[in-house]
Design an enzyme around this catalytic site. Structure first.
Site, short mmCIF file in Angstrom:
data_model
loop_
_atom_site.label_atom_id
_atom_site.label_comp_id
_atom_site.label_asym_id
_atom_site.label_seq_id
_atom_site.Cartn_x
_atom_site.Cartn_y
_atom_site.Cartn_z
N GLN A 125 -21.65 12.07 17.51
CA GLN A 125 -20.96 12.88 16.51
C GLN A 125 -21.92 13.31 15.40
OE1 GLN A 125 -18.57 10.85 13.53
NE2 GLN A 125 -16.83 12.14 14.03
N GLY A 126 -22.05 14.61 15.19
CA GLY A 126 -22.89 15.14 14.13
C GLY A 126 -22.07 15.62 12.95
N TYR A 127 -21.66 14.69 12.11
CA TYR A 127 -20.88 15.02 10.92
C TYR A 127 -21.69 14.80 9.65
CZ TYR A 127 -16.16 15.87 12.83
OH TYR A 127 -15.06 16.41 13.43
N SER A 128 -21.98 13.53 9.34
CA SER A 128 -22.62 13.20 8.06
C SER A 128 -24.01 13.81 7.95
CB SER A 128 -22.74 11.68 7.90
OG SER A 128 -21.46 11.09 7.81
N GLU A 243 -10.79 9.49 14.68
CA GLU A 243 -11.81 8.51 14.31
C GLU A 243 -11.21 7.39 13.46
OE1 GLU A 243 -16.34 8.56 12.60
OE2 GLU A 243 -14.87 9.80 11.57
N SER A 367 -15.87 6.04 2.83
CA SER A 367 -15.92 4.70 2.25
C SER A 367 -14.52 4.24 1.84
CB SER A 367 -16.85 4.68 1.03
OG SER A 367 -16.27 5.40 -0.04
N ASN A 368 -14.36 2.93 1.72
CA ASN A 368 -13.04 2.40 1.35
C ASN A 368 -12.62 2.82 -0.04
OD1 ASN A 368 -13.15 1.24 3.85
ND2 ASN A 368 -12.63 -0.83 3.15
N GLU A 369 -13.60 3.10 -0.92
CA GLU A 369 -13.26 3.63 -2.24
C GLU A 369 -12.63 5.01 -2.10
OE1 GLU A 369 -16.19 0.46 -2.64
OE2 GLU A 369 -16.12 2.26 -1.40
#
Length: 385
Positions: A125-128, A243, A367-369
């Site tokens: 997967q090319g996301y970030s 995801e 992130s969880n934040e």
């Protein structure tokens, strides 16, 4: 292959069928692993599942899947997770395959889906991107149409096991003048295309689990766009739902919990009331999470949408996994800080490997934040200030 109506099977018969197959065919080296198993290690086992027709439990039967209803889907994952079966590089199954079934052209479905099921194509997967992680819409990898090809330039990062992949699905900016979400398209590419370079990133645990992927004037056929040009954000949101449902699974916590139970048994900790109290709390929290996960999976299976409230899955799953590994590391005692499997009586367990592998879970896939902000704003409707 004879078509079987698995949904018509009695639940216990279905579970016994899976359980017996795993016990007979899945090697011990692929079970209860505290790290991500690489493709070359897990390929023979994955090919066995492919041959049985058990590789894609959620895919419709007409596309080569098992077509399981929610009850059988839960049973399928319960058996595999309880047995500690390692997860293969399965983005082709749980992400791009499902996306193509929903949004792909007939030609894309005809070409890609059989190759995914036959394990001929392994996807990443090319996301970030650097500077575009949780704020995915700010991505800068660009694609410019030149005749019958897109010319792609840019960089992706934290691409899981890209060095094992044959293909990549990615988000690219095809209209730099549009608003952030409106100028993005969804593109498919072969990893051996000239101009693509993969650079592995070594983690704290010594594993090359993630990679950087560079694109330098990479020419990709025009027809490799999924859906319409500049409408990739629709696909992106759908895939993020897949995801987060996958990452929100209790699988990793359950696998780690199985190793914790084995470790505790070998060390005689079930005679320790303090440990038993902590152990039971974790077991109850895992059971609660299994029930929550099941409700979301049920909604998706019946065509429902996965709203912002599903962020709770990712938060609970990742933090529960970390709690299990923290207790495992604590009770391992002086053997805990050693990287690699240690012998605990008749058991070989890698507590530090589990601990390191659980750390990134609260960061990746949003992130969880960020997930808590989503819940606060979109679900609880709390003010920003």
């Amino acid at each position: 292959m004879t078509e079987v109506d698995y949904n018509a099977m009695p639940d216990e018969e279905f579970r016994d069928m899976l359980r017996n197959f795993i016990e007979k065919e899945c090697p011990a080296s692929l079970r209860y692993q505290g790290r991500r198993v690489r493709w070359k290690e897990i390929k023979p086992w994955t090919l066995k599942l492919s041959k049985k027709g058990w590789l894609a439990p959620a895919w419709p039967v007409e596309h080569g899947g098992m077509g399981l209803d929610i009850e059988k889907m839960v049973a399928y994952h319960d058996i595999f997770d309880s047995a500690g079966v390692s997860r293969a590089p399965d983005m082709g199954i749980v992400m791009i395959g499902m996306l193509l079934i929903r949004f792909g052209s007939d030609a894309q479905k005809k070409y890609y889906l059989p190759r995914i099921l036959a394990c001929e194509d392994i996807w990443c997967q090319g996301y970030s991107e650097p500077g575009s992680g949780s704020d995915l819409a700010s991505l800068r990898t660009k694609a410019i149409l030149d005749g019958d090809h897109w010319v792609v330039n840019g960089q992706k990062i934290w691409t899981t096991v890209a060095q094992d992949a044959t293909d990549i699905f990615m988000l690219v900016r095809t209209d730099p003048t549009a608003k952030k979400q409106e100028g993005i398209s969804f593109l498919l590419a072969r990893m051996d295309t000239p101009g693509i370079t993969v650079r592995p990133i070594r983690t704290l645990g010594g594993e090359e689990e993630f990679c950087e992927v560079f694109f330098d004037d990479v020419r990709i056929p025009k027809e490799n766009i999924v859906g319409n040009i500049n409408e990739g954000w629709t696909m992106a949101k759908t895939l993020l739902g897949f995801e987060r449902l996958t990452i929100g699974s209790p699988k990793f916590a359950m696998i780690a919990f199985g190793s914790l139970k084995e470790l505790a048994r070998e060390k005689g900790l079930f005679d320790d009331p303090v440990f038993v109290n902590d152990f039971i709390k974790l077991k109850m929290d895992i059971d609660d999470h299994v029930g929550t996960y099941r409700r979301y999976a049920d909604a998706l299976k019946h065509g429902g949408s996965l709203g912002p409230e599903m962020s709770i899955l990712k938060i609970v799953s990742s933090e529960l996994y970390q709690r299990v590994t923290e207790l495992m590391l604590e009770v391992a005692g002086e053997q805990g800080p050693h990287l690699g499997p240690s012998n605990f009586g008749n058991a070989s367990i890698d507590p530090l490997g589990y601990y390191f592998f659980s750390r990134p879970g609260t960061i990746y896939a949003g992130s969880n934040e960020i997930q808590r902000n989503i819940l606060a704003k979109a679900v609880l409707e709390m003010p920003s200030q």
